[in-house]
Structure formats: structure tokens, C-alpha cells
Write an enzyme that holds these catalytic residues in place. Structure first.
Site, PDB file in Angstrom:
ATOM      1  N   LYS A  11       0.691  -1.169   0.139  1.00  0.00           N
ATOM      2  CA  LYS A  11       0.184   0.021   0.077  1.00  0.00           C
ATOM      3  C   LYS A  11       0.866   1.335  -0.088  1.00  0.00           C
ATOM      4  O   LYS A  11       2.150   1.268   0.169  1.00  0.00           O
ATOM      5  CB  LYS A  11      -1.024  -0.052   1.109  1.00  0.00           C
ATOM      6  CG  LYS A  11      -1.936  -1.095   1.213  1.00  0.00           C
ATOM      7  CD  LYS A  11      -2.895  -1.041   2.220  1.00  0.00           C
ATOM      8  CE  LYS A  11      -4.096  -2.158   2.147  1.00  0.00           C
ATOM      9  NZ  LYS A  11      -5.105  -2.112   3.056  1.00  0.00           N
ATOM     10  N   TYR A  51     -12.187  -2.033  -4.539  1.00  0.00           N
ATOM     11  CA  TYR A  51     -12.892  -2.150  -3.200  1.00  0.00           C
ATOM     12  C   TYR A  51     -14.354  -2.169  -3.167  1.00  0.00           C
ATOM     13  O   TYR A  51     -15.116  -1.770  -2.038  1.00  0.00           O
ATOM     14  CB  TYR A  51     -12.200  -1.112  -2.276  1.00  0.00           C
ATOM     15  CG  TYR A  51     -11.078  -1.491  -1.714  1.00  0.00           C
ATOM     16  CD1 TYR A  51     -10.656  -2.621  -1.009  1.00  0.00           C
ATOM     17  CD2 TYR A  51      -9.655  -0.506  -2.204  1.00  0.00           C
ATOM     18  CE1 TYR A  51      -9.372  -2.927  -0.512  1.00  0.00           C
ATOM     19  CE2 TYR A  51      -8.481  -1.182  -1.640  1.00  0.00           C
ATOM     20  CZ  TYR A  51      -8.332  -2.220  -0.759  1.00  0.00           C
ATOM     21  OH  TYR A  51      -7.059  -2.460  -0.305  1.00  0.00           O
ATOM     22  N   PHE A  59     -15.955   3.415   5.946  1.00  0.00           N
ATOM     23  CA  PHE A  59     -14.351   3.683   5.673  1.00  0.00           C
ATOM     24  C   PHE A  59     -14.285   3.811   3.997  1.00  0.00           C
ATOM     25  O   PHE A  59     -12.978   4.036   3.781  1.00  0.00           O
ATOM     26  CB  PHE A  59     -13.453   2.832   6.385  1.00  0.00           C
ATOM     27  CG  PHE A  59     -13.911   1.427   5.974  1.00  0.00           C
ATOM     28  CD1 PHE A  59     -13.216   0.662   5.062  1.00  0.00           C
ATOM     29  CD2 PHE A  59     -14.376   0.527   7.030  1.00  0.00           C
ATOM     30  CE1 PHE A  59     -13.431  -0.701   4.807  1.00  0.00           C
ATOM     31  CE2 PHE A  59     -14.681  -0.841   6.621  1.00  0.00           C
ATOM     32  CZ  PHE A  59     -14.078  -1.313   5.532  1.00  0.00           C
ATOM     33  N   ASN A 114      -2.302   0.259   6.729  1.00  0.00           N
ATOM     34  CA  ASN A 114      -1.898  -1.174   7.408  1.00  0.00           C
ATOM     35  C   ASN A 114      -1.048  -1.916   6.262  1.00  0.00           C
ATOM     36  O   ASN A 114      -0.883  -3.145   6.259  1.00  0.00           O
ATOM     37  CB  ASN A 114      -2.995  -1.597   7.681  1.00  0.00           C
ATOM     38  CG  ASN A 114      -3.833  -2.281   6.654  1.00  0.00           C
ATOM     39  OD1 ASN A 114      -4.010  -1.637   5.557  1.00  0.00           O
ATOM     40  ND2 ASN A 114      -5.158  -2.910   7.072  1.00  0.00           N
ATOM     41  N   HIS A 117      -2.416  -5.449   1.228  1.00  0.00           N
ATOM     42  CA  HIS A 117      -3.606  -6.231   1.210  1.00  0.00           C
ATOM     43  C   HIS A 117      -3.311  -7.649   0.835  1.00  0.00           C
ATOM     44  O   HIS A 117      -2.276  -8.007   0.124  1.00  0.00           O
ATOM     45  CB  HIS A 117      -4.180  -5.459  -0.117  1.00  0.00           C
ATOM     46  CG  HIS A 117      -5.626  -6.167  -0.529  1.00  0.00           C
ATOM     47  ND1 HIS A 117      -6.428  -6.117  -0.073  1.00  0.00           N
ATOM     48  CD2 HIS A 117      -5.421  -7.141  -1.596  1.00  0.00           C
ATOM     49  CE1 HIS A 117      -7.449  -7.051  -0.684  1.00  0.00           C
ATOM     50  NE2 HIS A 117      -6.673  -7.556  -1.836  1.00  0.00           N
ATOM     51  N   GLU A 128      -9.211 -10.838  -8.022  1.00  0.00           N
ATOM     52  CA  GLU A 128      -8.070  -9.748  -7.748  1.00  0.00           C
ATOM     53  C   GLU A 128      -6.988  -9.957  -8.528  1.00  0.00           C
ATOM     54  O   GLU A 128      -6.440  -8.837  -9.318  1.00  0.00           O
ATOM     55  CB  GLU A 128      -7.996  -9.412  -6.317  1.00  0.00           C
ATOM     56  CG  GLU A 128      -9.124  -9.294  -5.518  1.00  0.00           C
ATOM     57  CD  GLU A 128      -8.714  -9.235  -3.917  1.00  0.00           C
ATOM     58  OE1 GLU A 128      -9.726  -8.650  -3.080  1.00  0.00           O
ATOM     59  OE2 GLU A 128      -7.634  -9.713  -3.508  1.00  0.00           O
TER      60      GLU A 128
HETATM   61  P1  IDP Z   1      -8.348  -6.798   5.024  1.00  0.00           P
HETATM   62  O1  IDP Z   1      -7.332  -5.787   4.305  1.00  0.00           O
HETATM   63  O2  IDP Z   1      -7.686  -7.268   6.454  1.00  0.00           O
HETATM   64  O3  IDP Z   1      -8.941  -7.862   4.174  1.00  0.00           O
HETATM   65  P2  IDP Z   1     -11.092  -5.604   4.967  1.00  0.00           P
HETATM   66  O4  IDP Z   1     -12.002  -5.811   5.994  1.00  0.00           O
HETATM   67  O5  IDP Z   1     -11.007  -6.335   3.692  1.00  0.00           O
HETATM   68  O6  IDP Z   1      -9.576  -5.942   5.591  1.00  0.00           O
HETATM   69  O7  IDP Z   1     -10.862  -3.993   4.849  1.00  0.00           O
HETATM   70  C1  IDP Z   1     -10.113  -3.419   3.702  1.00  0.00           C
HETATM   71  C2  IDP Z   1      -9.261  -2.238   4.102  1.00  0.00           C
HETATM   72  O8  IDP Z   1     -10.155  -1.246   4.442  1.00  0.00           O
HETATM   73  C3  IDP Z   1      -8.373  -2.703   5.251  1.00  0.00           C
HETATM   74  O9  IDP Z   1      -7.222  -3.171   5.014  1.00  0.00           O
HETATM   75  C4  IDP Z   1      -8.127  -1.282   5.914  1.00  0.00           C
HETATM   76  O10 IDP Z   1      -7.267  -0.643   5.306  1.00  0.00           O
HETATM   77  C5  IDP Z   1      -9.504  -0.832   5.660  1.00  0.00           C
HETATM   78  N1  IDP Z   1     -10.345  -0.757   7.010  1.00  0.00           N
HETATM   79  C6  IDP Z   1     -11.003  -2.046   7.157  1.00  0.00           C
HETATM   80  N2  IDP Z   1     -11.848  -1.927   8.327  1.00  0.00           N
HETATM   81  C7  IDP Z   1     -11.730  -0.444   8.601  1.00  0.00           C
HETATM   82  C8  IDP Z   1     -12.101   0.403   9.679  1.00  0.00           C
HETATM   83  O11 IDP Z   1     -13.038   0.026  10.555  1.00  0.00           O
HETATM   84  N3  IDP Z   1     -11.609   1.803   9.903  1.00  0.00           N
HETATM   85  C9  IDP Z   1     -10.941   2.254   8.771  1.00  0.00           C
HETATM   86  N4  IDP Z   1     -10.333   1.269   7.869  1.00  0.00           N
HETATM   87  C10 IDP Z   1     -10.792  -0.040   7.875  1.00  0.00           C
HETATM   88 MG    MG Z   2     -10.075  -7.739   2.602  1.00  0.00          MG
END
Ligand code: IDP
Ligand code: MG
Length: 140
Positions: A11, A51, A59, A114, A117, A128
Site C-alpha cells: 500500500k 474495493y 471507511f 496497514n 492487502h 483480484e
Molecule cells: P483486510 O485488508 O484485512 O482484508 P478488510 O475488512 O477487507 O480488511 O478492509 C479493507 C481495508 O479497509 C483494510 O485493509 C483497511 O485498510 C480498511 N479498513 C477496514 N476496516 C476499517 C475500519 O474499521 N476503519 C478504517 N479502515 C478500515
Molecule cells: Mg479484505
């Protein structure tokens, strides 16, 4: 166990901090082969499409803003049980909850920033990978 392919994205917080090589070293140390890789600045509409599954989530806007804010590295990882194994190597979505030694625990800045992905199922991985790569761009 089967050899699988999964989509990984380094990212914007990884490219801007210049730590993409460190993360790739972790993938290789864990037995993955990086069989396709491209650095790209995604457009806002590409991030919205990628997404789309999250479009009703609070978010979504911040996520799309962030993912189009700086270059990312999109890549295909290949290895034994690659989809679930990569999820384990990445760690939990929130770096504060990620297990010690995982990429998100080591490098994640926040739940938004974070670092990585990774596809979450075989169906998602196929979809994907096809989003970013033609079959001829993947050299296993
Ligand atoms: P993942 O990346 O661990 O699969 P997902 O639930 O698919 O998590 O969410 C996609 C991305 O959206 C996450 O990697 C994170 O960057 C962001 N995200 C997910 N949940 C939150 C939240 O509660 N607050 C802010 N960003 C979030
Ligand atoms: Mg995900």
C-alpha cells in the site's frame, strides 16, 4: 496442500516509506515466489472498483482516497496454501491487533495505513489477480 496464487498489494504507506524490498524479503523467506509485480499509481476510480465490495462501509471513501494517494505495488504471490498463508503473514487488519512478527505488526501505522492487502479466498484471489494482470504477465 495445493500450490495457490494470491493477489498482494504493498500500500501507499509502504512505497512512501521505501520498505517494499523489506516486505518482499518476508514473502520470499516464507516460501512465496513473486511471479508478477508492477508499481502503479491507481486512479481514484480504479480503487473504487477494486474495493467495490466495501462501498457501503463507513471507511470506503477514506480507503479509496488512501489507496490512490501514492504508488502501490501490485503483485501475485505463489506458494503452498498461499491465500491463507499470506493472510497469516500479513496479520490482523488493525496493526494494534496483529500478532507479533506479522507484516502489519512490524510496519502497519494504523487500521487505514496497514501496509499490505491480501486476497481472502480462492474466488477473491482469482478475481483480484485478473483485475490487475493478464495471464501473459504472470510468469510462474
Ligand atoms: P483486510 O485488508 O484485512 O482484508 P478488510 O475488512 O477487507 O480488511 O478492509 C479493507 C481495508 O479497509 C483494510 O485493509 C483497511 O485498510 C480498511 N479498513 C477496514 N476496516 C476499517 C475500519 O474499521 N476503519 C478504517 N479502515 C478500515
Ligand atoms: Mg479484505
Amino acid at each position: 496442500m495445493a500450490i495457490e496464487r494470491t493477489l498482494s498489494i504493498l500500500k501507499p504507506d509502504a512505497t512512501t516509506r521505501n520498505i517494499t524490498g523489506k516486505i518482499n524479503a518476508i514473502f520470499e523467506e516464507n516460501g512465496f515466489r513473486i511471479i508478477a509485480q508492477r508499481r502503479v499509481l491507481l486512479t481514484r476510480s480504479e480503487t473504487e472498483r477494486f474495493y467495490i465490495i466495501h462501498k457501503e462501509r463507513p471507511f470506503y471513501k477514506d480507503l479509496c482516497d488512501f489507496m490512490s494517494s501514492a504508488p502501490v505495488v501490485v503483485q501475485v504471490l505463489e506458494g503452498e496454501n498461499a491465500i491463507l498463508k499470506n493472510r497469516a503473514i500479513m496479520g490482523a487488519t488493525n496493526p494494534e491487533e496483529a500478532a507479533p512478527g506479522t507484516i502489519r505488526a512490524l510496519f502497519g501505522l494504523s487500521i487505514d495505513q496497514n501496509t499490505v492487502h491480501g486476497s481472502d479466498s480462492a474466488a477473491t484471489a482469482a478475481q483480484e489477480i485478473a483485475f490487475f494482470f493478464k495471464e501473459t504477465d504472470i510468469v510462474g
